[in-house]
Each structure stands twice: as C-alpha cells, then as structure tokens.
Design an enzyme around this catalytic site. Structure first.
Site, PDB file in Angstrom:
ATOM      1  CG  HIS A   1      -1.919  -1.118   1.228  1.00 33.53           C
ATOM      2  ND1 HIS A   1      -3.086  -1.118   0.488  1.00 33.53           N
ATOM      3  CD2 HIS A   1      -1.898  -2.308   1.880  1.00 33.53           C
ATOM      4  CE1 HIS A   1      -3.737  -2.248   0.685  1.00 33.53           C
ATOM      5  NE2 HIS A   1      -3.039  -2.997   1.525  1.00 33.53           N
TER       6      HIS A   1
ATOM      7  CG  ASN B   1      -7.843  -4.589   0.673  1.00 32.47           C
ATOM      8  OD1 ASN B   1      -7.064  -3.651   0.779  1.00 32.47           O
ATOM      9  ND2 ASN B   1      -7.492  -5.833   0.957  1.00 32.47           N
TER      10      ASN B   1
ATOM     11  CE1 TYR C   1      -2.334  -5.030   7.952  1.00 33.50           C
ATOM     12  CE2 TYR C   1      -3.100  -2.808   7.542  1.00 33.50           C
ATOM     13  CZ  TYR C   1      -2.971  -4.119   7.146  1.00 33.50           C
ATOM     14  OH  TYR C   1      -3.478  -4.513   5.936  1.00 33.50           O
TER      15      TYR C   1
END
Length: 498
Positions: free
Chosen positions: A53, A126, A336
């Site tokens: 990303h 997403n 993350y």
C-alpha cells in the site's frame, strides 16, 4: 509584513540566497549552519515507504449516523442518529511502489480513521470483500510474489500464478482482480469493505459477528486494460488528480455504510467458515443493514503530514467493536502497528493524523522523537499501580465480553475442498454476464501470458475446479494472446514448475 525566515531553532535567517564563503572565490565555511541545516534536512526528507500500500491518496471528511444500530454495539460513534464523527481516509494500491501508476490492475486499500470521543477506530480494509489467503503465515510469501524478483528486479507473473496455483482458495480474489472491477477509475467510484469478520458488543454484553461495507454513491466505473494503458501514458497520477480536483471543486464523494450481522451462536450454521477471509457472507442470509453516510470533503493542507504519516491499524478499536477468530485479522492486529513503529517511529500515534481527538493517558516511556509531554499533570506518576489519586487507572467497565473459543491448539491443516470453489463459481457463472466473462478471460490471459507452461497448467487446473468454462475460456484467450513472452522450461526451471 512578510513572516521572518528562521532556522529550525527559531533564529532569524540573514540570507537564503548564498552560502558563506572565504571570499568571492573561496570555499564554503563549515560554520555556515544555515547551509548545513538545509542540506541535512534534504537528506532526511524521505521516510521508508510502506511495504504494501505504498502509493496512496487521501482526504478528510465526516461520518454521519443515519440509522440506529445501538442494539448491536455500544460504540459511541453510533450512539444516536445524526451524530457526526471526523474521519481521515486513505486509499491505495497494494503492490506498486510510491512511484507506481495509479491506474494499474490491483486491489485497492480502503482505510478510514474515525476520531471518536472514545479514541480512534481504524477501519482497515480493501475495495474487495475478500482476500487472497486466509492464513497469515502465507501473507509475507504472497506479498513477495507481488513485489520485484530478487535477480531481475522486475515484477514476476510467474511467481504470482505459481503462488496462486499452490493456494487455490485465492481464485475467488483473483477472479475479482481480473474482472472489470480490477481497475477502478478512481477512489470515488469503488466500494470499501472491512473484509475481515469483526465483532460488535452491546451494553448488555451480547456479541455479534459483523462485516463492514461502504457502498459508493458515485456508481462503479472501471477502465479496461487498453484504457488504463493509454491513460498511464499521459499521467501516472490520475487518482490523485481526480480525487483532489473533485474535492477542490466541491464535488464531495460519498459512501453509504452498511453492516452484515450474525448472532454469535450462528457461527457454525453456514456451510463455510464465516471467519475465513476468502469467503463472503451471502446477503440472502445476512442482509445489509444501513448505518450511515461517509462524506470526504477536505483536501489535506500538507499531503506528507496527513496522508504519508497516516498510520492505520485494526489494533485501534473502541469499546463496542471487537475482533473475531479470523486468523488474518488476528495477525494484522500486530503487524500493522509494528510496521508503523518501524516506518514512522516509536511515537507515531502522536503525529497529527494519528493523534486521537479524545484525551490520551498512558505510561509509555521515552523513546526516539518524544516530542510531547506525558506526565498527566503529575511527573511522579510514571509507573502503575501508584499512590497518586490523579494518575490514570484502567476501567473494567470497558471490558468486552469473552471471546468464546473451545479448541485444541495445534497447526490445523488448511485443506482445500469444494467449499472453496462454491463462491467463485457463483461469481463466475451467475453474477458475471457473457461480456464480463469474456473480458475476465482476456484480462487473466494478459496477466499470465509470460508464465511458463507448467504454471499455466497448474492454474488452469484451479480454474477447472471453479467451472470448466472458466478454464477453457482463459486457455483460449491465452492462445489468442500468444505466448511470445512465455518463460521457456529449461534445466534451471524449478522442479515444481515442470
């Protein structure tokens, strides 16, 4: 009167035109701190790009509750109809680097940071309701196939389809990726999904499994391969241009938020695992429930500060929203936030785009870039428990109900069965029409054209399990596209690819 130019320490800058030298023809002096400061800062203007990303676009906006869902969740951002919450969005491609073209065929990230009164809630998802793999142990391997080959430094279709053929459950996501929806025209014309199964819990301690959906109000628009190729030849920044200009012109994009809800006890009822990230929940069994409206209405004043520094993680949740046994979600809760600690630094959540609007009290200590005060008004209270009445303490009233798990801990084999092909079969045979299937065949043929014949055959075998027409259609399209760029099978070809 113009503002006075200063150094980063606040001292006035006498000149920003010339360096200090030993005479008109002499060398520069090391004492010219303004010169040293400018050069040193230039060397440090970049931070590591995201591993995935990396290329993204973002905006600020507002979420407004339009329907009451308090029977499912105690989260205060949903507490009353009409309530508004500030939001920071970021959309992105998955595989491309920062300099990649916006209009490439790829899955798009769709992430939202809700600045609620109880802390930040990050909806990290997403533009597809599913993903390629369901076990996090395979996620790093998958991402490596999307990046550059260590020897050629080129993207490798061989690696992509070799991996997908070995993980047949990926065929559902690959089908979406290679369909018309594989290249949205811009962020405004695509949906967003939480993808994972999350949970809600209400004031009575009841838990519900939940899926998040954000449906575009602008309608779906997509590029064909030829249209995207032509567009990329004229601009690589089409998404940024479209998004920025739309908001700048007051054409604010909107999405309608829906949820799907499953009672906690119903998790064993479907003929598939509802926590499997490669599966959707049928709307006929779990209909969409409208929640509110998302409007993105402000461009950030500084892209780097607000979008490049934005750090989203499913670990950011608020009371009333919880997790599930979704394996991929469980891993992302760690990965993350850990990525942000590496990329941005220890105190990344104190940066402006990540800082909550609500009060923050914790006992995290020191570390690099400690640019904020954190003594909660009492410098003696730097540990816990302590004797001070004004020091922050935990509040058990926010403890969520237990996540009920009754199983032995071991490495469960991820067996691929016909259940893994039921949903992609329905997508291919029942949802797509003839023209859409034709484009799907040729989009996939274009993507896998450079692959070796053994990898193609293994992928055809996966498609055959979905539907015979799917395999036949792609095989025919590959033959029509030609094998000019095919990788020949040689003595150096890996055994598993022969």
């Amino acid at each position: 009167m113009s503002k006075r130019l200063t150094t980063t320490a606040g001292a006035p800058m006498p000149s920003n035109d010339t360096s200090k030298t030993a005479g008109p023809r002499g060398p520069v002096l090391l004492e010219d701190y303004q010169l040293i400061e400018k050069l040193a800062h230039q060397n440090r203007e970049r931070i590591p790009e995201r591993v995935v990303h990396a290329k993204g676009w973002g905006a600020l906006g507002t979420f407004t509750v339009t329907h009451d869902i308090t029977k499912y969740t105690r989260a205060k951002l949903f507490s009353e109809v009409g309530k508004k919450t500030e939001v920071l969005s970021r959309w992105s491609t998955v595989a491309g680097e920062q300099g990649a073209a916006d209009a490439e065929r790829d899955v798009r990230g769709f992430s939202l940071k809700f600045y609620t009164e109880e802390g930040n809630w990050d909806m990290v998802g997403n533009n597809t309701p599913i993903f390629f793999v369901r076990d996090p142990l395979k996620f790093p391997d998958f991402i490596r196939t999307q990046k550059r080959h260590p020897k050629t430094n080129l993207r490798s279709p061989e690696a992509m389809f070799d991996f997908w053929a070995a993980q047949p459950e990926s065929v559902h996501q690959v089908t979406i990726l290679m369909s018309d929806r594989g290249i949205p025209t811009n962020p405004m014309h695509m949906n967003g999904y939480g993808s994972h199964t999350y949970s809600f819990w209400n004031n009575d301690g009841e838990r519900f499994w939940v899926k998040f959906h954000f449906k575009t109000q602008q309608g779906h628009k997509h590029y064909t391969n030829d249209e995207a190729e032509k567009l990329i030849g004229s601009t690589r920044e089409s998404y940024q241009e479209d998004l920025f200009n739309a908001i700048d012109e007051g054409k604010f994009p909107k999405w309608t938020m829906f949820i799907q809800v499953m009672p906690e006890a119903d998790a064993d009822r479907p003929d598939f695992n509802p926590f499997d990230l490669t599966k959707v929940w049928p709307h006929s069994d779990y209909p969409l429930i409208e929640v509110g409206e998302l409007e993105m209405n402000k461009n950030p004043d500084n892209y780097f500060q607000w979008i490049e520094n934005a750090a989203y993680s499913p670990s950011n949740k608020v009371p009333g929203i919880g997790y599930s046994p979704d394996k991929m979600l469980q891993a992302r809760v760690f990965s993350y936030a850990d990525a942000h600690r590496y990329r941005l630094g220890t105190h990344y959540e104190a940066l402006p785009p990540n800082a909550p609007k609500s009060a923050v009290h914790h006992y995290h200590k020191d570390g690099s870039m400690r640019f904020f005060q954190n003594d909660t008004g009492n410098p003696d209270a730097y540990y816990e428990p302590n004797q001070y009445s004004d020091a922050p303490v935990a509040d058990m009233s926010f403890e969520e109900p237990p996540l009920r798990i009754d199983a032995d801990a071991f490495r469960h084999e991820q067996e691929v069965t016909d259940v893994d092909f039921v949903q992609p079969r329905a997508l291919y045979a029942e949802v797509l029409n003839d023209e859409q299937r034709h484009r799907l065949h040729h989009n996939m043929a274009a993507a896998m054209g450079p692959c070796s014949q053994p990898v193609k055959e293994r992928w055809y075998a996966v498609l055959e399990r979905v539907h015979p027409d799917y395999a036949a259609g792609v095989r025919k399209a590959v033959e029509e596209e030609g094998d000019v760029n095919a990788v020949p099978v040689t003595e150096d070809t890996p055994v598993h690819a022969k």
